[in-house]
Design a protein around this motif. Structure first.
Motif, short mmCIF file in Angstrom:
data_model
loop_
_atom_site.label_atom_id
_atom_site.label_comp_id
_atom_site.label_asym_id
_atom_site.label_seq_id
_atom_site.Cartn_x
_atom_site.Cartn_y
_atom_site.Cartn_z
N TYR A 66 52.56 -22.47 -8.39
CA TYR A 66 53.31 -21.28 -8.80
C TYR A 66 53.56 -20.34 -7.63
O TYR A 66 54.60 -19.65 -7.59
CB TYR A 66 52.60 -20.56 -9.95
CG TYR A 66 52.94 -21.16 -11.28
CD1 TYR A 66 54.09 -20.78 -11.97
CD2 TYR A 66 52.14 -22.14 -11.86
CE1 TYR A 66 54.43 -21.34 -13.18
CE2 TYR A 66 52.46 -22.72 -13.08
CZ TYR A 66 53.61 -22.31 -13.74
OH TYR A 66 53.94 -22.88 -14.95
N VAL A 102 61.93 -16.77 -15.08
CA VAL A 102 60.70 -16.09 -14.67
C VAL A 102 60.82 -15.48 -13.27
O VAL A 102 59.84 -15.04 -12.69
CB VAL A 102 59.49 -17.04 -14.74
CG1 VAL A 102 59.24 -17.47 -16.17
CG2 VAL A 102 59.67 -18.27 -13.84
N HIS A 116 62.03 -10.29 -20.42
CA HIS A 116 61.63 -11.61 -19.92
C HIS A 116 60.87 -12.35 -21.03
O HIS A 116 59.69 -12.09 -21.26
CB HIS A 116 60.74 -11.46 -18.68
CG HIS A 116 61.49 -11.15 -17.43
ND1 HIS A 116 61.97 -12.13 -16.58
CD2 HIS A 116 61.86 -9.96 -16.87
CE1 HIS A 116 62.59 -11.57 -15.55
NE2 HIS A 116 62.54 -10.25 -15.71
N HIS A 118 59.93 -15.46 -21.12
CA HIS A 118 58.96 -16.43 -20.63
C HIS A 118 58.05 -15.87 -19.55
O HIS A 118 57.42 -16.63 -18.81
CB HIS A 118 59.67 -17.69 -20.13
CG HIS A 118 60.31 -18.48 -21.23
ND1 HIS A 118 61.16 -19.54 -20.99
CD2 HIS A 118 60.22 -18.36 -22.57
CE1 HIS A 118 61.57 -20.05 -22.15
NE2 HIS A 118 61.01 -19.33 -23.12
N SER A 120 56.93 -13.62 -16.08
CA SER A 120 57.45 -13.44 -14.73
C SER A 120 56.47 -13.98 -13.70
O SER A 120 55.26 -13.79 -13.82
CB SER A 120 57.71 -11.96 -14.45
OG SER A 120 58.01 -11.74 -13.09
N VAL A 164 53.40 -16.28 -16.44
CA VAL A 164 54.47 -16.97 -17.16
C VAL A 164 53.93 -17.54 -18.46
O VAL A 164 52.72 -17.66 -18.65
CB VAL A 164 55.08 -18.09 -16.30
CG1 VAL A 164 55.60 -17.53 -14.98
CG2 VAL A 164 54.05 -19.18 -16.03
#
Length: 251
Positions: A66, A102, A116, A118, A120, A164
């Motif tokens: 990530y 994201v 958002h 999903h 960030s 996320v």
């Protein structure tokens, strides 16, 4: 070619909802989950890294991946679609922007108060207690695609996770509630760069239609058109949206 009926609906709209998916960010060079991974990550399946169980099993691997994704986002720039959406907000009475992405490209293009659905990449939190955690603006690049231990929570010393929504997790309740409310109240909804198959977010355009709104789907490939108030515009978002904006400005 933008249908006249859609242009007319946009000019009259008091509340416009823009709903974006991975296709918009892909035009800035950000890989989608459908794209094969490359480099250090080519031997991994994204779907197998995006779960709570994967983080429990190997937090360094998941955190490293990530952070690599966050680095790719920070290297990317908003494209004409992001900028056109921000400009649309100046031409309608109210605009609600809902995204499944994201990244922060909408914000960097000038959009405000983005919903958002999903989560960030830029808002990690503790895996144990949920406390938000501030991270460096510049991600640390993982060595060999895995050796990057996540930071620790300052409150409970738990491991910090990406901010996320993973597979098997519910969407943020407040964000989803706000998205559904906006879809049910809007005059026009633009669904851009999203497959329209991932629930519950996929029901957002249908909710707008059921509430009497005009809905336009903007994707490289044409999608189904259900009736007089539903349009399918085939093309890249970075081409279609500036064209739509230009048509509004010309009248």
């Amino acid at each position: 070619m933008i249908p006249d009926a859609l242009s007319t609906a946009l000019r009259k709209a008091r509340h416009l909802v823009v709903f974006t998916g991975a296709g918009v960010s892909a035009e800035s060079g950000i890989p989608t989950f459908r794209d094969a991974l490359s480099g250090l990550w080519e031997r991994f399946d994204p779907a197998e890294l995006a779960t709570p169980s994967a983080f429990r099993r190997d937090p360094a691997l998941v955190w490293g991946w990530y952070e690599w994704r966050r680095m790719k986002v920070l290297q990317a720039q908003p494209n004409p679609a992001h900028r056109a959406i921000a400009a649309l907000a100046e031409r309608v009475e109210k605009l609600t922007l809902i995204t499944q992405n994201v990244d922060d490209l909408h914000e960097r293009a000038g959009s405000r108060d983005v919903i958002h659905l999903h989560g960030s990449l830029h808002a990690p939190r503790c895996f144990a207690c949920g406390r938000p955690h501030a991270i460096s603006e510049v991600p640390e690049e993982p060595a060999e695609g895995r050796c990057l231990e996540p930071p620790r929570c300052q409150r409970c010393n738990g491991k910090v996770r990406p901010g996320v929504v993973w597979f098997g997790e519910a969407l943020p309740e407040a964000a989803l509630r706000a998205a559904f409310k906006a879809a049910g109240e809007c005059d026009v909804l633009l669904s851009i760069g999203t497959s329209g198959v991932v629930q519950p977010a996929a029901s957002i355009p249908q909710l707008a239609l059921q509430s009497g709104a005009t809905v336009a789907h903007i994707n490289p490939q044409p999608s189904g058109q259900g009736g007089a108030r539903e349009f399918s515009l085939a093309g890249a978002a970075g081409v279609v949206l500036p064209e739509l904006l230009g048509q509004l400005d010309a009248r």
